[in-house]
Design an enzyme around this catalytic site. Structure first.
Site, short mmCIF file in Angstrom:
data_model
loop_
_atom_site.label_atom_id
_atom_site.label_comp_id
_atom_site.label_asym_id
_atom_site.label_seq_id
_atom_site.Cartn_x
_atom_site.Cartn_y
_atom_site.Cartn_z
N SER A 249 0.80 -1.24 0.00
CA SER A 249 0.00 0.00 0.00
C SER A 249 0.82 1.27 0.00
CB SER A 249 -0.94 0.02 1.20
OG SER A 249 -2.09 -0.68 0.87
N LYS B 170 0.46 3.32 -2.98
CA LYS B 170 -0.72 4.17 -3.20
C LYS B 170 -0.37 5.65 -3.16
CE LYS B 170 -3.87 0.71 -1.25
NZ LYS B 170 -4.50 0.25 -0.01
N TYR C 9 -2.64 -2.34 -10.55
CA TYR C 9 -2.69 -2.22 -9.08
C TYR C 9 -1.86 -3.36 -8.44
CZ TYR C 9 -4.43 -2.44 -4.30
OH TYR C 9 -4.49 -2.48 -2.92
N TYR D 119 -4.69 3.22 8.02
CA TYR D 119 -6.05 2.68 8.14
C TYR D 119 -6.63 2.96 9.53
CZ TYR D 119 -4.01 0.35 4.18
OH TYR D 119 -3.36 0.10 3.02
N VAL E 154 1.14 -3.91 3.74
CA VAL E 154 1.08 -5.24 4.39
C VAL E 154 2.34 -6.08 4.14
CG1 VAL E 154 -1.45 -5.40 4.54
CG2 VAL E 154 -0.27 -6.26 2.49
N1 GLU Z 1 -1.92 -5.51 -2.11
C1 GLU Z 1 -2.60 -5.34 -0.86
C2 GLU Z 1 -4.08 -5.54 -1.06
O1 GLU Z 1 -4.60 -5.09 -2.03
C3 GLU Z 1 -2.30 -3.98 -0.30
C4 GLU Z 1 -2.87 -3.75 1.09
C5 GLU Z 1 -1.95 -3.04 2.06
O2 GLU Z 1 -0.73 -3.02 1.88
O3 GLU Z 1 -2.46 -2.51 3.04
O4 GLU Z 1 -4.74 -6.17 -0.28
#
Ligand code: GLU
Length: 307
Positions: free
Chosen positions: A63, A66, A191, A243, A261
């Site tokens: 993430s 992002k 993505y 989050y 993650v």
């Molecule tokens: N590739 C992970 C997903 O889409 C990213 C989530 C994250 O890093 O929080 O679930």
């Protein structure tokens, strides 16, 4: 103060709490990483780097990517255009939650740092050809981190693709309400690839420093992003970069951060430094347990709080 020692001691202190977390397994390839691994690095505004632990280890940024695609969208399309498809609100829902998308009248994801928002943002870059879109994201990642051989991990990408039903649900729903632009399958492919981009903790510290320095990479000296893009990205990191753990991180650590993650966290202390941690054992929200503890420790010792 011997800074290498300060960082090594923070790693030692985080060792025990790290073991209370769990390595992500919903993407099977991530489960192979060592939950006890820890690293920290910082890069100041002169480009000086200090690091400790497994700082050269490559891991997928997940993430954290992002904020890169968001920065790219802001630079190429502008803030107004980006905010026409995603909001700038915090959320108490999990990163891959779907239910609020249908309930809200606009169907807009609450922010670009949850999965739905990030998928919408990448789709906005569809004026590029689908392959050109990812090329631009990885090119920007290279400039932000200074890593010349930047690439994505094929095994992690394939594992994400195979296990990505929830993200598929998000993308196809967003397409059905005209928030997602273009072909949802091609958008998802980009993505999954951007989540699989690999960096070291040192690379992420340089990226954090670039965001902290208003877009100038302090190691290469290149102006990679505009000051206004960095300010927007840092603000979003502060309100929703971790989050449901964002409030806790703001209170304990006190500067903007973004987790993934894969176990990474990147922090940007405006006009002071970029700081990054690695520790793949995660808490219930998907944030690195050891990484957060190290950030809190270093923030206190180096007085990095901006709040
Ligand atoms: N590739 C992970 C997903 O889409 C990213 C989530 C994250 O890093 O929080 O679930």
């Amino acid at each position: 103060m011997n800074m290498e020692k300060v960082l090594s001691s923070a790693i030692s202190r985080a060792g025990e709490i790290t073991r209370t977390g769990e390595v992500a397994s919903y993407i099977p390839e991530l489960a192979k990483f060592d939950g006890g691994s820890l690293a920290v690095a910082y890069c100041d505004m002169e480009g000086n780097l200090v690091s400790a632990g497994d700082m050269e280890m490559l891991f997928s940024i997940q993430s954290i990517s992002k904020i890169i695609s968001l920065a790219l969208a802001l630079e190429t399309l502008g803030l107004e255009c980006v905010l026409s498809k995603v909001g700038n609100m915090p959320t108490s829902d999990p990163f891959n939650s779907i239910f609020r998308l249908e309930l809200s009248s606009s169907h807009k994801p609450l922010n670009p740092l949850i999965n739905a928002g990030a998928i919408a943002v990448i789709s906005m870059l569809s004026h590029e050809t689908p392959s050109g879109r990812f090329d631009k994201v990885i090119e920007l990642t290279g400039k932000l981190t200074g890593r010349v051989d930047i690439d994505y991990n094929r095994n992690i990408y394939l594992s994400e693709k195979k296990s990505g039903q929830r993200n598929r649900a998000l993308a196809f729903f967003l397409s059905s309400v005209d928030v997602l632009e273009g072909d949802p399958s091609a958008v998802l492919d980009d993505y999954f690839k951007q989540c699989s981009i690999e960096c070291t903790t040192i690379d992420l510290a340089v990226m954090g420093a670039t965001l902290a320095a208003g877009g100038v990479n302090p190691v290469s000296g290149e102006q990679v992003l505009s000051e206004s893009t960095c300010a927007f990205v840092r603000s979003l990191m502060m309100i929703c970069g971790l989050y449901e753990g964002s409030g806790d991180f703001a209170i304990r650590v006190g500067f903007p951060g973004k987790s993934g993650v894969g176990g990474g966290i990147v922090g940007a202390v405006p006009d002071k430094m970029g700081i990054a941690t690695y520790g793949p054992s995660l808490d219930q929200f998907g944030n690195s347990v050891g990484g957060t503890a190290i950030m809190e420790d270093i923030s206190r010792q180096m007085q990095l709080r901006v709040l």
